[in-house]
Design an enzyme around this catalytic site. Sequence first.
Site, PDB file in Angstrom:
ATOM      1  N   TYR A  50       0.814  -1.238   0.000  1.00  0.00           N
ATOM      2  CA  TYR A  50       0.000   0.000   0.000  1.00  0.00           C
ATOM      3  C   TYR A  50       0.843   1.282   0.000  1.00  0.00           C
ATOM      4  O   TYR A  50       2.020   1.235   0.260  1.00  0.00           O
ATOM      5  CB  TYR A  50      -1.096  -0.012   1.063  1.00  0.00           C
ATOM      6  CG  TYR A  50      -0.786  -0.098   2.540  1.00  0.00           C
ATOM      7  CD1 TYR A  50       0.476   0.097   3.061  1.00  0.00           C
ATOM      8  CD2 TYR A  50      -1.833  -0.352   3.427  1.00  0.00           C
ATOM      9  CE1 TYR A  50       0.683   0.031   4.430  1.00  0.00           C
ATOM     10  CE2 TYR A  50      -1.628  -0.433   4.801  1.00  0.00           C
ATOM     11  CZ  TYR A  50      -0.364  -0.231   5.296  1.00  0.00           C
ATOM     12  OH  TYR A  50      -0.151  -0.290   6.634  1.00  0.00           O
ATOM     13  N   GLU A  51       0.247   2.362  -0.346  1.00  0.00           N
ATOM     14  CA  GLU A  51       0.968   3.621  -0.607  1.00  0.00           C
ATOM     15  C   GLU A  51       2.034   3.452  -1.700  1.00  0.00           C
ATOM     16  O   GLU A  51       3.066   4.130  -1.670  1.00  0.00           O
ATOM     17  CB  GLU A  51       1.610   4.183   0.671  1.00  0.00           C
ATOM     18  CG  GLU A  51       0.638   4.762   1.678  1.00  0.00           C
ATOM     19  CD  GLU A  51      -0.151   5.956   1.140  1.00  0.00           C
ATOM     20  OE1 GLU A  51       0.303   6.586   0.173  1.00  0.00           O
ATOM     21  OE2 GLU A  51      -1.217   6.260   1.700  1.00  0.00           O
ATOM     22  N   GLY A  52       1.758   2.600  -2.657  1.00  0.00           N
ATOM     23  CA  GLY A  52       2.708   2.380  -3.756  1.00  0.00           C
ATOM     24  C   GLY A  52       3.588   1.184  -3.486  1.00  0.00           C
ATOM     25  O   GLY A  52       4.368   1.195  -2.545  1.00  0.00           O
TER      26      GLY A  52
END
Lengths: 586, 586
Positions: free
Chosen positions: A439-441
């Site tokens: 998550y968050e890239g």
Amino acid sequence: MTSYTAPLADIRFVLNSLAGLADITALPGFEDASPDLTDSILEEAAKIAAGTIAPLNRVGDLEGAHLKDGKVSLPEGWRQAWDVLVEGGWNGLAFPAEFGGMGLPNLLNVAVQEMWHSANMAFALCPMLTQGTVNAIAGYGSDDQKATYLPKLVSGEWTGTMNLTEPAAGSDLAAIRTRAVPAEDGSFRLFGQKIFITYGDHEMAENIVHLVLARLPDAPPGVKGISLFIVPKFLVGADGALGARNDVACASLEHKLGIHASPTAVMAFGENQGAVGTLVGQANRGLEYMFAMMNHARQSVGLQGLSIAERAYQQALTYARERIQGRPVGWNGEDRTGIVNHPDVRRTLMDMKCRIEAMRGLIYKAAAAVDIAHHHPDATRRAEAQLLADLLTPLVKGWSTEIGNFVASAGVQVHGGMGFIEETGAAQHFRDARITTIYEGTTAIQANDLVLRKTLRDGGAAIDGLLADIAATADRLTAHDAALAARLGAATQAAKGSVRCLVGLPQREAAAVAVPFLELMGTLVGGQMMAEQLIAAQAAPSDRFLAAKSVTARFYGEHVLTRIDGLAQLIQAGAGLVMALDEDLL
Amino acid sequence: MTSYTAPLADIRFVLNSLAGLADITALPGFEDASPDLTDSILEEAAKIAAGTIAPLNRVGDLEGAHLKDGKVSLPEGWRQAWDVLVEGGWNGLAFPAEFGGMGLPNLLNVAVQEMWHSANMAFALCPMLTQGTVNAIAGYGSDDQKATYLPKLVSGEWTGTMNLTEPAAGSDLAAIRTRAVPAEDGSFRLFGQKIFITYGDHEMAENIVHLVLARLPDAPPGVKGISLFIVPKFLVGADGALGARNDVACASLEHKLGIHASPTAVMAFGENQGAVGTLVGQANRGLEYMFAMMNHARQSVGLQGLSIAERAYQQALTYARERIQGRPVGWNGEDRTGIVNHPDVRRTLMDMKCRIEAMRGLIYKAAAAVDIAHHHPDATRRAEAQLLADLLTPLVKGWSTEIGNFVASAGVQVHGGMGFIEETGAAQHFRDARITTIYEGTTAIQANDLVLRKTLRDGGAAIDGLLADIAATADRLTAHDAALAARLGAATQAAKGSVRCLVGLPQREAAAVAVPFLELMGTLVGGQMMAEQLIAAQAAPSDRFLAAKSVTARFYGEHVLTRIDGLAQLIQAGAGLVMALDEDLL
């Protein structure tokens, strides 16, 4: 059931000796941040983390979050713990006093958040997302929006969420389809579905403030047609009082591998008349605003990598001391000794420990850079610090989360068969950690950021600057430890070779070895952090904690830095082969 | 819900071109193993794995095994699938005809078991343990014991278990406390508790045959006072009919991270009058008998590493083809393409694929060595093959299971956020895989076996022989691929340096870098396997499958073999520092 004790000695050492807390608190705006205050904040945070938040970690995993009759319930004790943070003003630590915050440095907040995440990662996501929401509104909201939302978000009476992902728009935000239709009063009505919304709904706070990416009717296609909206769960009157329920609802919660108690929601906007929202900043600039906040969010997830590693390490160390099993190879000590004295268990623990200390160095250094970038009186220093923060952020996020997974898995291994039994708790850290590289890239997205945007675009200039800084550390290290200095110097040379190789490649090939390059750079900067810590520690070599630091730094050199040559060889050789196979032959 | 298709093309290629199936079936005793028969067995096994066993993998994870009212229930469909194996005679594939087996090579059985484990690891543990029980009784049991137990175990009408571990005796079997008291009729009564007993109880078979390690009253302390007993769940009369329930019961089942449907039991022996058992072989030689069977058990768990990797790879590849997300960097193809064409996704898939093919080579080669060691008419060839099997076993178990975990984690990563959602199924492979580096001896125990017993004890002679064999492969490879040959040659040299370094170290320091050495040797032998496959593949370069094999082998060279230098540096430098820190400073 395992306990957590904040590693205050190491946190203080890294804050003071590496991240320069004294220099940060001397910046304009931090006048209140006396050493006494910062120290008592660390002490108090350590108590809350250990006494209030950590004991909820296992119950959170077992109970999880549940949606029933349209309401999301969190585990027993969750709300009381949140109230403790709200009452202590902990959510506002690093926010300006004008919105009710304490106005203290980001660096100090990162140290506090490290403890929250170690204590209970599923819980700490709530303050993390709420702080991100504050950053967005403070950075891009109107005065009206700031006045309406910030005091309650800063206090934590309300919490915040980020609504980016949709079923067909994950890493590819250009594919977002949620619609925002202008209303006559200047507000908007939103229609669409968002998925993977962390703390998308719950009853722990009076209100939830959703930041939502959506398209206006006349928006251009792709990433340049996405706007950012505030959509509160309950509408807020001009007097600040809560009004009607907005047309936004939690449609379902995901069943996840880990962080069970963090409600990951499918959010339905506008199932009826449309969810009322207000535009943040200018139309069609939503993605730009989101990306401007990415440094904070990505550094926070990187911090989770450190935090879960610290927690897993503490648990493995405790088990290794208590578990008696056989006589270690070549052991001359007492007959009944813990497996901590078995050579491979010790190697594993040292490997975990040295990576944790390297990560802490990297993350705190990046956090200090953010403070300098925002508060230094000299514009040149601010720009330099921003450049450094930009360069370190993909390493903080990409490398630390990979290492967090590695360390959590090692923690299971130290437990042997008991590690696979859920009651032990080691497996929870292993499961919880697994989301952090996603998550968050994902790690690949961090690596593309590092390689395509931050290395290829300027021909390697910025990263050459970082490598020169590491080379300078290696030079200074020579007087303290010539062998480690030579190893760090050689690793820096290997990294330079990789940068030269990358800048000569077509984008597609550079992207094909971007993750190995991220691993190389993370490992290298981790080595610099350990070198800096060794130099600082040798100022008082008779102190046992500091003497241990030198051993740990050398261990990092011999057991972790040694990986760099192979990664450099891979980057040199392997870019071309990645796409060589016809797809149907995979 | 994901499907599984047995990779028959690669299984056949490795069986024929690398493991020498034709040479194995030509050995005395395998006269029936015609190419037609072996091939139809592979085809039929592939059908059962895909159609019968694989569809139960997810329901097994969701339902798990449960103990209620003294009975252990398995998931819906489990018993029917087991009946399919019993009816087809699959459990007896590699056992002698005199006990009802098919008398086919171990190598062929390994290929079949690979499919079972890929299809459903929790399920396949039952035949795995049962086959281990057959090996023990066939190897060391009396004629009476063989006649009583083997036909039913070979058919699978009865299943078997291994009862080694106790709460205070995990890796350290010397600490076993279960007691065996002689009875007047020559049998024994057993008293004690065993933990982590795989398929310790269930209702899928009429009877369960427990092999139990216990101490006789006059036994010397430590490992030389442990005997092996057969303790059936239901007593067996002289006529072979099932009699009374024995005094052995499942006290509880563990709640585990993975393999939920495999019942991991706490077994209570002798809670009442004592569990009736018979001694296997001679008193006090139980551990010796168990160790003699270790090669089989450890190779089987190593095989699980390959199998779970293959399953995770198939699932990730399917997802990567179907998931459309953004335009890949530098992509010139169609607009709507799967993430399989994103460079890092492709790199990850290639990395998974090349390790899987290397593991398959290693495991099948080791399996062939076992057949040669048991069946070759020439004693020298038998001894050589046994030496090779002994040397490869810690690599098969230690390296393949670490790689299995690595690949299963990569499979989650390819799925992005969906990988963290349990419904997707990728997370189950990640959870299931986690036990493989722990049971049947942790990676550290494999590494100690490799380093202390199989490298230090003979001054490196046996491993030098293996390295000479790899060097010979590198020489032959030069004509086919000079670059890969040079890389394999250099890696072999680095390994030689590590061996010389290890044999000069005190045992305690050698054990401290044993796991990195195991990783080095596994990586190197994996490289040899890919080199041999490349050479074999180039015999027909116009075949697309074979052309792909060459690319995959080169990818392994550039992306995996490149790790060896760093591991060699670590071994050279790092042994001394592992134990350098006072324990309280960890």
